[in-house]
Design an enzyme around this catalytic site. Structure first.
Site, PDB file in Angstrom:
ATOM      1  N   ALA A  66       2.413  -7.925  16.367  1.00  0.00           N
ATOM      2  CA  ALA A  66       1.659  -8.178  17.590  1.00  0.00           C
ATOM      3  C   ALA A  66       2.084  -9.547  18.088  1.00  0.00           C
ATOM      4  O   ALA A  66       2.547 -10.384  17.298  1.00  0.00           O
ATOM      5  CB  ALA A  66       0.178  -8.154  17.285  1.00  0.00           C
ATOM      6  N   GLY A 112       2.013  -5.529  13.269  1.00  0.00           N
ATOM      7  CA  GLY A 112       1.813  -4.430  14.225  1.00  0.00           C
ATOM      8  C   GLY A 112       3.062  -3.574  14.395  1.00  0.00           C
ATOM      9  O   GLY A 112       2.966  -2.398  14.763  1.00  0.00           O
ATOM     10  N   GLU A 115       2.995  -1.221  11.553  1.00  0.00           N
ATOM     11  CA  GLU A 115       1.879  -0.308  11.836  1.00  0.00           C
ATOM     12  C   GLU A 115       2.290   0.734  12.885  1.00  0.00           C
ATOM     13  O   GLU A 115       1.916   1.897  12.800  1.00  0.00           O
ATOM     14  CB  GLU A 115       0.659  -1.105  12.317  1.00  0.00           C
ATOM     15  CG  GLU A 115       0.061  -1.945  11.202  1.00  0.00           C
ATOM     16  CD  GLU A 115      -1.088  -2.807  11.679  1.00  0.00           C
ATOM     17  OE1 GLU A 115      -0.863  -3.672  12.545  1.00  0.00           O
ATOM     18  OE2 GLU A 115      -2.211  -2.612  11.198  1.00  0.00           O
ATOM     19  N   GLU A 135       0.016 -10.215   7.926  1.00  0.00           N
ATOM     20  CA  GLU A 135      -1.208 -10.662   8.614  1.00  0.00           C
ATOM     21  C   GLU A 135      -2.022 -11.685   7.836  1.00  0.00           C
ATOM     22  O   GLU A 135      -2.532 -12.648   8.408  1.00  0.00           O
ATOM     23  CB  GLU A 135      -2.106  -9.456   8.948  1.00  0.00           C
ATOM     24  CG  GLU A 135      -1.657  -8.653  10.149  1.00  0.00           C
ATOM     25  CD  GLU A 135      -0.635  -7.571   9.834  1.00  0.00           C
ATOM     26  OE1 GLU A 135      -0.027  -7.610   8.752  1.00  0.00           O
ATOM     27  OE2 GLU A 135      -0.445  -6.680  10.686  1.00  0.00           O
TER      28      GLU A 135
END
Ligand code: DAK
Length: 260
Positions: A66, A112, A115, A135
């Site tokens: 992200a 992300g 993911e 993370e």
């Protein structure tokens, strides 16, 4: 639709969606998530598209996570809201598409980014890929389904190890863990994805859609996967694809599926 952060290309029955922010290693910001949602929705509605290949622009990253600069100042409420929105618009959305999505993991797939690859139905990675969920090194946990999908794919022990250490693993390790389907050289990445896409494209889109729903059912709370399989199995008998598949077998010819 004019996109700023993604590229779309169609070759026969395969649609290529490329996340195109190479200067930020294809990091996922809000705008990119919105654009991907629109692109996947349109691909799903297009009966000519039998398989989608998702990749990152250039050769360094699939998606390096992200966009850290975007979420750095979020409050608790903003974090929760954005996480829920991301699940609905992109991660759960891809997982539940009727059209199979192959992640072509062409470099860093972190946070992300991993993911996102895990939300796809299959993952093919080049041998320069690095996979990780860093993370906790930033003071958060995976917020786009990583704690759930990684444990589903590799088991709780390996998932805990990857999440708690925030370390990266190679594509080969990912394959031995069950996270990656196939590892290739960077040059062979797209041809390998295309080979799989071609094989999938020959089969009944209706049956594939039912298979996705049945496999996913196992991971949905309160849903009996066996019951879902029975329902999806029954549905196949009402499709033209089923009639075509069985007729073609008996007539000793190749089936031509329309996806109806
Ligand atoms: N976000 C924003 N920019 C990024 C980025 C990222 N995730 N990753 C790389 N970049 C940018 C760098 O800042 C740099 O930009 P400039 O400084 O040139 O402007 C450019 O991409 C090139 O990166 P590097 O110079 O760092 O390249 P290196 O080869 O030295 O290193 C690297 C490559 C991948 C090891 C390194 O870039 C790196 O560690 N990147 C960050 C990896 C990471 O921690 N990713 C985030 C994981 S956490 C949420 C839901 C989910 C999440 C968050 C919020 N909500 C719902 C709110 C998920 C979070 C994550 O994904």
């Amino acid at each position: 639709m004019e996109y700023q952060n993604i590229l779309i290309e169609q070759k026969e029955t395969v649609q290529y969606i490329t996340i195109n922010r190479p200067k930020q290693l294809n990091a996922l910001n809000k705008q990119t998530i919105e654009e991907l949602n629109i692109a996947f929705t349109e691909a799903e509605e297009d009966s000519n598209t039998r398989v989608i290949i998702l990749t990152g622009a250039e050769d360094k990253a699939f998606v390096a996570g992200a966009d850290i600069k975007e979420f750095a100042n979020f409050s608790i409420e903003e974090g929760k809201l954005l996480s829920a929105e991301g699940h609905t618009k992109l991660f759960n959305f891809i997982e539940n598409l009727s059209t199979p999505v192959i992640a072509a993991v062409n470099g860093f797939a972190l946070g992300g980014g991993l993911e996102l690859a895990m939300a796809c139905h299959l993952r093919v990675a080049s041998n320069n890929a690095k996979l990780g969920l860093p993370e906790v090194s930033l003071g958060v946990i995976p917020g786009y389904g990583g704690t759930q999908r990684l444990a589903q794919l590799v088991g709780k022990g390996k998932a805990n190890e990857m999440i708690m250490t925030a370390g990266m693993i190679s594509a080969e390790e990912g394959q031995s863990w069950g996270l990656i389907n196939t590892v290739t050289t960077p040059e062979e990445l797209m041809p390998a994805c295309e080979k799989i896409a071609k094989k999938i494209s020959r089969n009944s889109p209706k049956a594939i859609s039912s298979a996705i729903a049945a496999v996913n059912a196992q991971y949905k709370e309160g849903v009996d996967g066996y019951l879902a399989e029975i329902t999806e199995f029954g549905k196949c008998f009402g499709t033209s694809d089923f009639k075509e598949g069985t007729s073609a077998f008996m007539e000793k010819r190749k089936a031509v599926f329309t996806g109806e």
